[in-house]
Design an enzyme around this catalytic site. Sequence first.
Site, PDB file in Angstrom:
ATOM      1  N   ASN A  26      30.406  43.068  42.839  1.00  0.00           N
ATOM      2  CA  ASN A  26      31.754  43.039  42.245  1.00  0.00           C
ATOM      3  C   ASN A  26      32.257  44.390  41.751  1.00  0.00           C
ATOM      4  OD1 ASN A  26      32.238  40.401  42.784  1.00  0.00           O
ATOM      5  ND2 ASN A  26      31.824  39.641  40.729  1.00  0.00           N
TER       6      ASN A  26
ATOM      7  N   HIS B  65      30.120  41.152  32.632  1.00  0.00           N
ATOM      8  CA  HIS B  65      31.172  40.549  33.480  1.00  0.00           C
ATOM      9  C   HIS B  65      32.525  40.979  32.911  1.00  0.00           C
ATOM     10  CE1 HIS B  65      33.168  37.298  35.817  1.00  0.00           C
ATOM     11  NE2 HIS B  65      32.061  37.228  36.535  1.00  0.00           N
TER      12      HIS B  65
ATOM     13  N   GLU C 209      36.226  42.248  49.244  1.00  0.00           N
ATOM     14  CA  GLU C 209      36.652  40.902  48.824  1.00  0.00           C
ATOM     15  C   GLU C 209      37.972  41.050  48.073  1.00  0.00           C
ATOM     16  OE1 GLU C 209      33.812  38.112  46.798  1.00  0.00           O
ATOM     17  OE2 GLU C 209      35.248  38.300  45.144  1.00  0.00           O
TER      18      GLU C 209
ATOM     19  N   TRP D  85      27.220  28.034  34.658  1.00  0.00           N
ATOM     20  CA  TRP D  85      27.535  29.058  35.665  1.00  0.00           C
ATOM     21  C   TRP D  85      26.546  30.222  35.528  1.00  0.00           C
ATOM     22  CZ3 TRP D  85      29.294  33.992  34.045  1.00  0.00           C
ATOM     23  CH2 TRP D  85      29.277  34.926  35.111  1.00  0.00           C
TER      24      TRP D  85
ATOM     25  N   SER E 116      26.703  43.181  38.764  1.00  0.00           N
ATOM     26  CA  SER E 116      25.312  43.458  39.152  1.00  0.00           C
ATOM     27  C   SER E 116      25.110  44.947  39.427  1.00  0.00           C
ATOM     28  CB  SER E 116      24.944  42.639  40.384  1.00  0.00           C
ATOM     29  OG  SER E 116      25.782  42.972  41.485  1.00  0.00           O
TER      30      SER E 116
ATOM     31  N   ARG F 182      35.812  28.110  37.149  1.00  0.00           N
ATOM     32  CA  ARG F 182      34.807  27.753  38.148  1.00  0.00           C
ATOM     33  C   ARG F 182      35.139  26.421  38.799  1.00  0.00           C
ATOM     34  NH1 ARG F 182      34.140  32.243  38.345  1.00  0.00           N
ATOM     35  NH2 ARG F 182      32.363  33.537  37.781  1.00  0.00           N
TER      36      ARG F 182
ATOM     37  N   ASP G 165      29.504  31.711  50.585  1.00  0.00           N
ATOM     38  CA  ASP G 165      29.747  32.164  49.219  1.00  0.00           C
ATOM     39  C   ASP G 165      28.865  31.390  48.242  1.00  0.00           C
ATOM     40  OD1 ASP G 165      31.133  33.636  47.225  1.00  0.00           O
ATOM     41  OD2 ASP G 165      32.333  31.848  46.793  1.00  0.00           O
TER      42      ASP G 165
HETATM   43  O1  SFD Z   1      31.055  36.135  41.284  1.00  0.00           O
HETATM   44  C1  SFD Z   1      13.348  38.789  29.378  1.00  0.00           C
HETATM   45  N1  SFD Z   1      27.149  38.100  38.598  1.00  0.00           N
HETATM   46  C2  SFD Z   1      27.806  38.777  39.629  1.00  0.00           C
HETATM   47  N2  SFD Z   1      27.745  40.119  39.844  1.00  0.00           N
HETATM   48  C3  SFD Z   1      28.183  40.688  41.023  1.00  0.00           C
HETATM   49  O2  SFD Z   1      28.086  41.911  41.185  1.00  0.00           O
HETATM   50  N3  SFD Z   1      28.708  39.904  42.000  1.00  0.00           N
HETATM   51  C4  SFD Z   1      28.872  38.528  41.883  1.00  0.00           C
HETATM   52  O3  SFD Z   1      29.270  37.852  42.805  1.00  0.00           O
HETATM   53  C5  SFD Z   1      28.566  37.969  40.575  1.00  0.00           C
HETATM   54  N4  SFD Z   1      28.743  36.585  40.280  1.00  0.00           N
HETATM   55  C6  SFD Z   1      27.667  35.947  39.642  1.00  0.00           C
HETATM   56  C7  SFD Z   1      26.891  36.707  38.724  1.00  0.00           C
HETATM   57  C8  SFD Z   1      25.854  36.047  38.033  1.00  0.00           C
HETATM   58  C9  SFD Z   1      25.599  34.684  38.293  1.00  0.00           C
HETATM   59  C10 SFD Z   1      24.490  33.988  37.532  1.00  0.00           C
HETATM   60  C11 SFD Z   1      26.359  33.982  39.244  1.00  0.00           C
HETATM   61  C12 SFD Z   1      27.381  34.625  39.924  1.00  0.00           C
HETATM   62  C13 SFD Z   1      26.063  32.542  39.546  1.00  0.00           C
HETATM   63  C14 SFD Z   1      26.771  38.880  37.401  1.00  0.00           C
HETATM   64  C15 SFD Z   1      25.473  39.697  37.508  1.00  0.00           C
HETATM   65  O4  SFD Z   1      24.444  38.913  37.996  1.00  0.00           O
HETATM   66  C16 SFD Z   1      25.117  40.262  36.131  1.00  0.00           C
HETATM   67  O5  SFD Z   1      26.211  41.009  35.686  1.00  0.00           O
HETATM   68  C17 SFD Z   1      23.862  41.154  36.117  1.00  0.00           C
HETATM   69  O6  SFD Z   1      22.762  40.483  36.686  1.00  0.00           O
HETATM   70  C18 SFD Z   1      23.491  41.592  34.705  1.00  0.00           C
HETATM   71  O7  SFD Z   1      22.336  42.386  34.749  1.00  0.00           O
HETATM   72  P1  SFD Z   1      21.278  42.463  33.530  1.00  0.00           P
HETATM   73  O8  SFD Z   1      20.135  43.315  33.972  1.00  0.00           O
HETATM   74  O9  SFD Z   1      21.961  42.771  32.289  1.00  0.00           O
HETATM   75  O10 SFD Z   1      20.780  40.929  33.374  1.00  0.00           O
HETATM   76  P2  SFD Z   1      19.768  40.114  34.350  1.00  0.00           P
HETATM   77  O11 SFD Z   1      19.943  40.542  35.762  1.00  0.00           O
HETATM   78  O12 SFD Z   1      19.988  38.675  34.063  1.00  0.00           O
HETATM   79  O13 SFD Z   1      18.304  40.546  33.855  1.00  0.00           O
HETATM   80  C19 SFD Z   1      17.772  40.206  32.601  1.00  0.00           C
HETATM   81  C20 SFD Z   1      16.264  40.139  32.716  1.00  0.00           C
HETATM   82  O14 SFD Z   1      15.657  40.013  31.433  1.00  0.00           O
HETATM   83  C21 SFD Z   1      14.630  39.038  31.479  1.00  0.00           C
HETATM   84  N5  SFD Z   1      14.430  38.527  30.129  1.00  0.00           N
HETATM   85  N6  SFD Z   1      12.230  39.496  29.650  1.00  0.00           N
HETATM   86  C22 SFD Z   1      11.292  39.570  28.681  1.00  0.00           C
HETATM   87  N7  SFD Z   1      11.415  38.955  27.451  1.00  0.00           N
HETATM   88  C23 SFD Z   1      12.541  38.235  27.158  1.00  0.00           C
HETATM   89  N8  SFD Z   1      12.654  37.634  25.963  1.00  0.00           N
HETATM   90  C24 SFD Z   1      13.553  38.136  28.149  1.00  0.00           C
HETATM   91  N9  SFD Z   1      14.760  37.499  28.198  1.00  0.00           N
HETATM   92  C25 SFD Z   1      15.286  37.765  29.406  1.00  0.00           C
HETATM   93  C26 SFD Z   1      15.163  38.018  32.475  1.00  0.00           C
HETATM   94  O15 SFD Z   1      14.156  37.176  32.988  1.00  0.00           O
HETATM   95  C27 SFD Z   1      15.809  38.916  33.520  1.00  0.00           C
HETATM   96  O16 SFD Z   1      14.913  39.316  34.521  1.00  0.00           O
HETATM   97  S1  SFD Z   1      30.318  36.028  40.061  1.00  0.00           S
HETATM   98  O17 SFD Z   1      30.282  34.678  39.603  1.00  0.00           O
HETATM   99  O18 SFD Z   1      30.873  36.921  39.073  1.00  0.00           O
HETATM  100  P1  AMP Z   2      34.456  35.424  39.920  1.00  0.00           P
HETATM  101  O1  AMP Z   2      33.963  34.915  41.229  1.00  0.00           O
HETATM  102  O2  AMP Z   2      35.452  34.518  39.278  1.00  0.00           O
HETATM  103  O3  AMP Z   2      33.375  35.847  38.987  1.00  0.00           O
HETATM  104  O4  AMP Z   2      35.268  36.749  40.250  1.00  0.00           O
HETATM  105  C1  AMP Z   2      34.721  37.777  40.997  1.00  0.00           C
HETATM  106  C2  AMP Z   2      35.593  38.974  40.792  1.00  0.00           C
HETATM  107  O5  AMP Z   2      36.939  38.679  41.188  1.00  0.00           O
HETATM  108  C3  AMP Z   2      35.691  39.442  39.360  1.00  0.00           C
HETATM  109  O6  AMP Z   2      35.783  40.843  39.411  1.00  0.00           O
HETATM  110  C4  AMP Z   2      36.971  38.807  38.855  1.00  0.00           C
HETATM  111  O7  AMP Z   2      37.536  39.518  37.784  1.00  0.00           O
HETATM  112  C5  AMP Z   2      37.847  38.845  40.095  1.00  0.00           C
HETATM  113  N1  AMP Z   2      38.818  37.726  40.169  1.00  0.00           N
HETATM  114  C6  AMP Z   2      38.556  36.417  40.274  1.00  0.00           C
HETATM  115  N2  AMP Z   2      39.677  35.689  40.363  1.00  0.00           N
HETATM  116  C7  AMP Z   2      40.703  36.561  40.325  1.00  0.00           C
HETATM  117  C8  AMP Z   2      42.119  36.448  40.366  1.00  0.00           C
HETATM  118  N3  AMP Z   2      42.729  35.255  40.470  1.00  0.00           N
HETATM  119  N4  AMP Z   2      42.849  37.580  40.292  1.00  0.00           N
HETATM  120  C9  AMP Z   2      42.252  38.795  40.163  1.00  0.00           C
HETATM  121  N5  AMP Z   2      40.921  38.968  40.126  1.00  0.00           N
HETATM  122  C10 AMP Z   2      40.150  37.882  40.196  1.00  0.00           C
END
Ligand code: SFD
Ligand code: AMP
Length: 615
Positions: free
Chosen positions: A57, A368, A122, A213, A415, A244, A331
């Site tokens: 993203n 996020h 995207e 989510w 990510s 969602r 997706d």
């Molecule tokens: O579309 C301990 N995210 C998305 N990012 C994208 O770039 N594209 C997407 O398409 C994304 N989408 C999305 C995303 C996440 C999820 C769950 C879905 C969809 C369904 C967001 C990213 O994943 C997120 O921003 C990053 O992963 C954040 O990275 P970070 O490193 O801050 O968190 P992590 O990856 O979850 O890692 C944390 C680690 O810590 C461990 N942990 N270890 C030891 N002791 C403890 N007490 C601990 N507690 C946690 C964990 O196990 C983990 O390994 S979309 O929907 O937006």
């Molecule tokens: P999401 O799948 O909802 O986590 O969104 C993925 C990425 O698209 C994030 O960067 C969001 O901010 C962006 N996004 C989702 N929906 C919209 C929308 N309707 N308009 C603009 N950006 C969006």
Amino acid sequence: MNVKHVDSDILIVGGGMAGCGAAYEARFWGKDLKIVIAEKAHIDRSGAVAQGLSAINTYLGYEEGENKVEDFVNYAKGDLMGLVREDINYDVGRHVDPSVRLMEEWGLPIIKDEKTGKYVREGRWQILIHGESYKPIVAEAGRKAASEVVNRAVITHLLMDKNDPNRVAGAIGFDGRDGSLLVFKAKAVVLAAGGGTHIFRPRSVGEGWGRTWYSPWSSGSAYGLEIQAGAKMTQMEVRLIPTRFKDGYGPVGAWFLYLKAYATNRLGERYENNREKLRPLVGDYADAKPMPTCLRNHLMIEELKEGRGPIIMHTDKVLDTPEKVEAGWEDFLDMTISQAGLWASQNHDPATRGYEIMPTEPYIMGSHAVNAGAWVSGPEDVAPKEYQWGYNHMTTVTGLFAAGDAAGGAAHKFSSGSFAEGRIAGKSAVRFVRDHELHVPAFDTATVDKYGEQIFQPLENYKVGRNYITQGTVSPYYLYPSQGLKRLEKIMDEYAGGWTSYYMTNADLLNRGLELLTMLREDLEYLGAEDLHQLTRAWELVHRVWTAEAVVRHTLAREETRWPGYYYRSDFPKVDDKNWKLFLVSRRDPVSGIWTMEKVKYLPMAKPTVPVAPA
Ligand code: SFD
Ligand code: AMP
């Protein structure tokens, strides 16, 4: 009790996106250093990316002339209603593209345009990937860079230096498989333990309760550890409510941005562009382009409140070629398999019928479209001096660094940005270790003994308390983690602006919520765990309760509604730039337990002196 000691120069807590980035970069600058990752699960499939993703993203494409780093800062700032740490957003932005190139080199399939060879977009900031195996690919780089990865290491507390209570000296926890006490000593710690789900009651009930989510295993540990160590926290009031697909929590980004689907209310009206409806609440923010995520939510919430739900995403209007049908299913199969499973189980065909979308329960995150987390020092060149105290991404605790969800201030890292931010923190931690070469970290053995006892207390509570159960699971002597979690979620949902009240709260509700949270905390002493799995759940709950308390305190202190659609203060229902265009920064004193709340002036970033890194 079996005790394992692991000494290191740099300890990374959490081997997710940020943790792997930290290990990779720390190894580059610190070839001779001992770098250890302590990971709660198994690094190959841990964290939010465990089940894969379908998009990266954050990719700017600045070399291709697609976006400038400044554009990214402005985008994040606009989306957060004017409140981001511009300096940190800038720093992440200038390092994110090279990080994505690295991932491609390591084998991540990024979808490319056959004619131009460019990544397929995207949306303006997002690129498409075949990302089911995203995490194992990035984990391999983290694993190879680390001197040692301790998997199943559930970190419960940070350990402070016995000669300086505001300096980190390591971390303590337990092995979730063999039950050993794990004691880590380190000169610097990078905290990258992810975000927080199940702080608020999810929409899912019954057997679907675990479905959220953001990953249910994102336990708020980063915040719990930071708060307990006395680190300053920021933006804890800003919760993420993503839109969602209903019940499966399938993300909407690919549908809105790539497939160009649109949503309507039950009357078939497109409600998403009614900017005039926003103006009385948010003034000129109503004109922000693109419309901030929270305001998009707000318009949907209004439709639902006024009885014009359900809101339908018209997948059926856009899946008009086999390629698009495939892209739609992929997706979900890449990152939210449950949505594909749900559709299959309901005989739902998205090409012939639209599907309901909803605003979710609130999540606490720093990666996020929100920016909760530790208040960290900014990059040397662009941070205003008030936001800079020496080492980039060091928290206000000496030697403790934060990245990804754990670090507050910057938004829209996702990510790739979390990985890039991990690299920034890892490099900075190496510098810190080099500058303090003669420092020998040390902690009190009495503290280790105390934590050692506390950590396993839930097993003891269970062993004794179960004798008093005659039937079922309700014991007069202990609380199961799931029972405590339900209580936490109910408090947060009903008092702190969860989904059942359409995200509405006020000072009276928040104050009562705080009282109930205090009573919940008292009862955490009586958590009972029947095995090591439940012991993990118990400590996750403790971290979630700390996170919740910070959320409530921040929400109470900010007397305005800056992010309608994320939450509403009924007693201060409007944006108030005059008094509140500032950061709230909190700290809980680890000795007295007293919280203080500071208002920190919003300062723009300085002009960069370090050029954007080459891709
Ligand atoms: O579309 C301990 N995210 C998305 N990012 C994208 O770039 N594209 C997407 O398409 C994304 N989408 C999305 C995303 C996440 C999820 C769950 C879905 C969809 C369904 C967001 C990213 O994943 C997120 O921003 C990053 O992963 C954040 O990275 P970070 O490193 O801050 O968190 P992590 O990856 O979850 O890692 C944390 C680690 O810590 C461990 N942990 N270890 C030891 N002791 C403890 N007490 C601990 N507690 C946690 C964990 O196990 C983990 O390994 S979309 O929907 O937006
Ligand atoms: P999401 O799948 O909802 O986590 O969104 C993925 C990425 O698209 C994030 O960067 C969001 O901010 C962006 N996004 C989702 N929906 C919209 C929308 N309707 N308009 C603009 N950006 C969006």
